[in-house]
Design a protein around this motif. Sequence first.
Motif, PDB file in Angstrom:
ATOM      1  N   HIS A  51       1.105   7.958  -4.571  1.00  0.00           N
ATOM      2  CA  HIS A  51      -0.295   7.646  -4.759  1.00  0.00           C
ATOM      3  C   HIS A  51      -0.552   8.072  -6.416  1.00  0.00           C
ATOM      4  O   HIS A  51      -1.320   7.268  -7.033  1.00  0.00           O
ATOM      5  CB  HIS A  51      -1.150   8.454  -4.029  1.00  0.00           C
TER       6      HIS A  51
ATOM      7  N   LYS B 277      -6.432   0.239   4.423  1.00  0.00           N
ATOM      8  CA  LYS B 277      -5.381   0.403   3.523  1.00  0.00           C
ATOM      9  C   LYS B 277      -6.016  -0.020   1.927  1.00  0.00           C
ATOM     10  O   LYS B 277      -7.057  -0.955   2.276  1.00  0.00           O
ATOM     11  CB  LYS B 277      -4.238  -0.776   3.831  1.00  0.00           C
ATOM     12  N   ARG B 278      -5.318   0.414   1.177  1.00  0.00           N
ATOM     13  CA  ARG B 278      -5.687  -0.148  -0.137  1.00  0.00           C
ATOM     14  C   ARG B 278      -4.202  -0.837  -0.926  1.00  0.00           C
ATOM     15  O   ARG B 278      -3.420  -0.345  -0.576  1.00  0.00           O
ATOM     16  CB  ARG B 278      -6.077   0.962  -1.289  1.00  0.00           C
ATOM     17  N   ILE B 279      -4.632  -2.268  -0.940  1.00  0.00           N
ATOM     18  CA  ILE B 279      -3.593  -3.216  -1.103  1.00  0.00           C
ATOM     19  C   ILE B 279      -3.474  -3.690  -2.661  1.00  0.00           C
ATOM     20  O   ILE B 279      -4.533  -3.666  -3.393  1.00  0.00           O
ATOM     21  CB  ILE B 279      -3.628  -4.380  -0.442  1.00  0.00           C
TER      22      ILE B 279
ATOM     23  N   ASP C  92      -2.915   6.812   5.068  1.00  0.00           N
ATOM     24  CA  ASP C  92      -1.280   6.874   4.721  1.00  0.00           C
ATOM     25  C   ASP C  92      -0.834   7.952   5.625  1.00  0.00           C
ATOM     26  O   ASP C  92       0.253   8.066   6.201  1.00  0.00           O
ATOM     27  CB  ASP C  92      -0.913   6.804   3.309  1.00  0.00           C
TER      28      ASP C  92
ATOM     29  N   TYR D 235       0.852  -1.114   0.059  1.00  0.00           N
ATOM     30  CA  TYR D 235       0.120   0.062  -0.039  1.00  0.00           C
ATOM     31  C   TYR D 235       0.835   0.937   0.087  1.00  0.00           C
ATOM     32  O   TYR D 235       2.169   1.079   0.076  1.00  0.00           O
ATOM     33  CB  TYR D 235      -0.988  -0.005   1.263  1.00  0.00           C
TER      34      TYR D 235
ATOM     35  N   SER E  73      -6.768  -3.175  -6.997  1.00  0.00           N
ATOM     36  CA  SER E  73      -6.602  -3.060  -5.712  1.00  0.00           C
ATOM     37  C   SER E  73      -7.680  -3.504  -5.102  1.00  0.00           C
ATOM     38  O   SER E  73      -8.823  -3.526  -5.489  1.00  0.00           O
ATOM     39  CB  SER E  73      -6.512  -1.565  -5.629  1.00  0.00           C
TER      40      SER E  73
ATOM     41  N   GLU F 292      -7.659   6.004   1.617  1.00  0.00           N
ATOM     42  CA  GLU F 292      -6.118   5.719   1.794  1.00  0.00           C
ATOM     43  C   GLU F 292      -5.397   6.815   1.878  1.00  0.00           C
ATOM     44  O   GLU F 292      -3.996   6.514   2.761  1.00  0.00           O
ATOM     45  CB  GLU F 292      -5.988   4.783   0.578  1.00  0.00           C
TER      46      GLU F 292
END
Lengths: 110, 865
Positions: free
Chosen positions: A47, A75-77, B31, A25, A61, B27
């Motif tokens: 990003h 989270k974005r995996i 983060d 991520y 994702s 996200e």
Amino acid sequence: MGKEYLGELEELVLLLIVMLKEEAYGLAIRKALKEQANRNVTIGAVHGTVNRLESKGFVESTLGGATKERGGRRKRIFTITAAGKKLLQNSQDVKVNIWRQIPELSLDKQ
Amino acid sequence: MKRITPTPPELAERLLSWFCKEELLEEILGDLYEYHEELMEQPNWKRKIIYWFHVFHFLRPSLLKNISGTQELNYYGMLKLYIRTSLWNLFKHRLVSAVSLFTLVVGAISFHLVYAWIDNELSMDNLHSKRDRIHLAISKFNEMSDFIPVAPGVFFGLDYAQLPEVEKVMVIHTYDEDQIKLKKGTVSFPGRAWVVDSVLFDFFDFRLTSGDKEALHDPGSIIVTQEFANRLFPNEDPLGKMVEVSCDQVGLYQIAAIMEDLPANSSINVDFLVPRHSKDFWRRLPTELLLVDENFDRDAFNAKFAPMGRAHGRHGKSVMSTIPFNTLYFERPLEVPLFSKQGDLNNLRAMQLIAIIILIVTALSFTNLQTTLQLTMANRIGIKKAMGASKLNLGFELIVNGLLYFSSSLFIAFLAYELMFPYYLHIMRLDLDQNSVLDLQVLSLVIIFIIAVSFSVSFVRIMKVSVTESLVVNVNFFKIPITQRILTTLQYTLAIILIFSTSIIFLQLKYMVNKDTGLIQSNIIETNIFEIFPSLRQDSVKRMEMLNIHARVVNQLKGNPDIIAVSQGTVPINNAYTQSIKRADADNDFELMNVMSVDTNYDDVFGLDVIDGIFFSDSLESDNNTVVINESAMRHLNIERIDDTELLMHMPGGDIRYSIIGVVKDFHFQHLSHKVNPLILRNFYYADKSFIVRYRPDARNRVLDFMDKLHRDINPNSAFTFNDFEEKVNSQYANEKRMSSVVNGFALVAILLASSGLFTFAFHETKRRTKEIGIRKVTGANHFQVFFVMCKSFLFTVLIACVLAYPIAWYLMQMWLADFANRIDISGWIFVGVGILTLLFAITTISWQTLKVARMNPVESLRYE
């Protein structure tokens, strides 16, 4: 589908996504960039890159579980797609091919 | 160890959630949150900087909310479309757009140029937080005399402790530039000074850049302004340096504090402050300011205050009073040396009126231009309506159009304003501070106002456009509505009034400058050679020494063949003072009359004509009790033979009799707006006054060289400076000159703006009548005839404007001229001249369009029928 070419940073990020597996991520990719390639970029740049890769169809994702240290946010995996794998393979083949044709340089390096 | 973890700044998260795509927000914020944790090791400030740095890097196109709207028709998409069509419109009608923009820019700038001045006047002395509690104490010696700003506490020995309302009292001696200087070594720096009590900073909020406010308590300290300090010590730190104060007192002082320069909106103007208790005696008259408490009742106080001086034995009839400090700028009933600037309420009103006129004229012009443009585009609006555009759509389009005008005109106007402001101050001889924030605010407000007016009119008009009419009938047949004609006529009326006024003011000014004042004006200079002599009591030895040098200087001047006459005193410009006088033999009351002190050679220098009796002379014995009067005084007092009449002058110590020894012909000793008033000349001679010298016309350079040498002999350390009398006479009219340039400037603006209205008419009319012109030409009309036909309808507007404007302008100018005792007549030629000028302006404006049509090949315009 988008272009067949990747920028240098895009390729690095794509490789790192493969390497980081379930932990791929944004912030982790940034950290890996720093550790593996000694590249210092902003989180925003990471990003931007992964989003570009996704719109080109090289990664996909899924949202992970919420964690406490992120203030309850998920989270974005990212995971690599088949097209992404093919592109990486391709890119490596092209480079290896070229490297083979310049033995003197590769000898120097060793 | 327990640690409280600070969360990331909320503002940053809000900023991102506002700008970034919603689906990515989670996200991104996650983060960043995690990253913030990682930064915990860093010091607080560093963490913030790094964090914000990363936040700003999220604002990149791929992460931002989509505003392109190419696929879906949302509001962003609409906005984009409107901007595109607006730009296209602006470009297509670029002539009208350019004129509109020009109107906005010129109007906004002109308005703000006036507004900056008004704002400065109205905010005068605002920097002092206690200004409402400060009062000036004044007094008069008896009921007959005028109030003077002499400190009652000092003169009448008042005990302010008896007045509980008064919190603090401050005594100030004001020294002007020619009365005091600071000396650094042998170099002198003249300046304006207050010799003042240490409580100054309890009254006024002067700001110090270095040093502290206690400095005035120390008798060896002095405070100077930043600007003056820079003059004294250009490349050094002035703090702690020693300087010598030189006026009627001399002493060494140490610069203990630096004061910020006083802004333009301060009526107090000083270069340095000297502690009053550093010497026992200061020669300049003291003035007194009182700091009163919050619940001060001025009337009650004055009633109590008035008789307080009578306790002092010698002034049994004296009267005390107070004037509030905050009214002194605009209404000053008496001359106060303390404050160097004075406002003029009439001027302020006039400027406010001008500002409003400018705003109206600009709004009219811009509205006129925009609505005329709407006429030209009527069929476009018709089509839009037919396709189902709602009020909202059309209104939105107008707003976008307005925003475009707003941003571009504000940009140009602001830049132009900031660039031209210093020149404006220079030309108008104004003293204003530049404040870019205020400039931006005022300019944008003015532009918004004008655009809002114009677009609300446009909106109403657009709503009225009938779909069928605009589509079926050829658009070019829309006639210019009568309201717009009336608006333009009004604009021209205002412009003509201003042009008329500016011509009259110019002619009157010329008349005054060239008017014979009854005095010789040319080849006279005034110069100060001697400093103030010490009095016998102060230093009798030095005084004798100075008088000897003085005798030598007078002999040298008189012996010079190039010099016709030498006098000592003050030039006859506004230096008369008033005194209570009456005929000794008459029963009438005392009245205030103008009195001037002159020496025996005054008549030779200025060429005064003695028409009866004699002028003062050195050989005459009883000098002190004789006067010379002017013709007006003779007439005023009904004196037939001067030998028979004596005058009585009212003095504090008792009335004094004067015999009249001569009569001089009337001469102007005041501004020419006054008639020649009765004047009494008394003979006084001070050896330390300025020398006034009249020389032969061809000997100017020789005389100046000679005076320069003489000056250096006496004062080896200071430069020779002089004033030309003629220049001083002309500088009296500075106010009129400024007024003339202001009106001149705005007359130009008004005619330009009015022309822009006429210009759009011509623009629309020529389009509308192209076909008609074609037919006229085919049937044999030549260029000139066509031109005439086109002009006729516009020039009618101008003629009506003339008819409307002339009586108003004539009336206004008669009122203005009425203030002048010596004035010009308003002749018919001025009317004719102004008319022709305006017509020329109008014709030039129209020609741009009409000449094009007149020369056009008729085939072009008729082909498409």
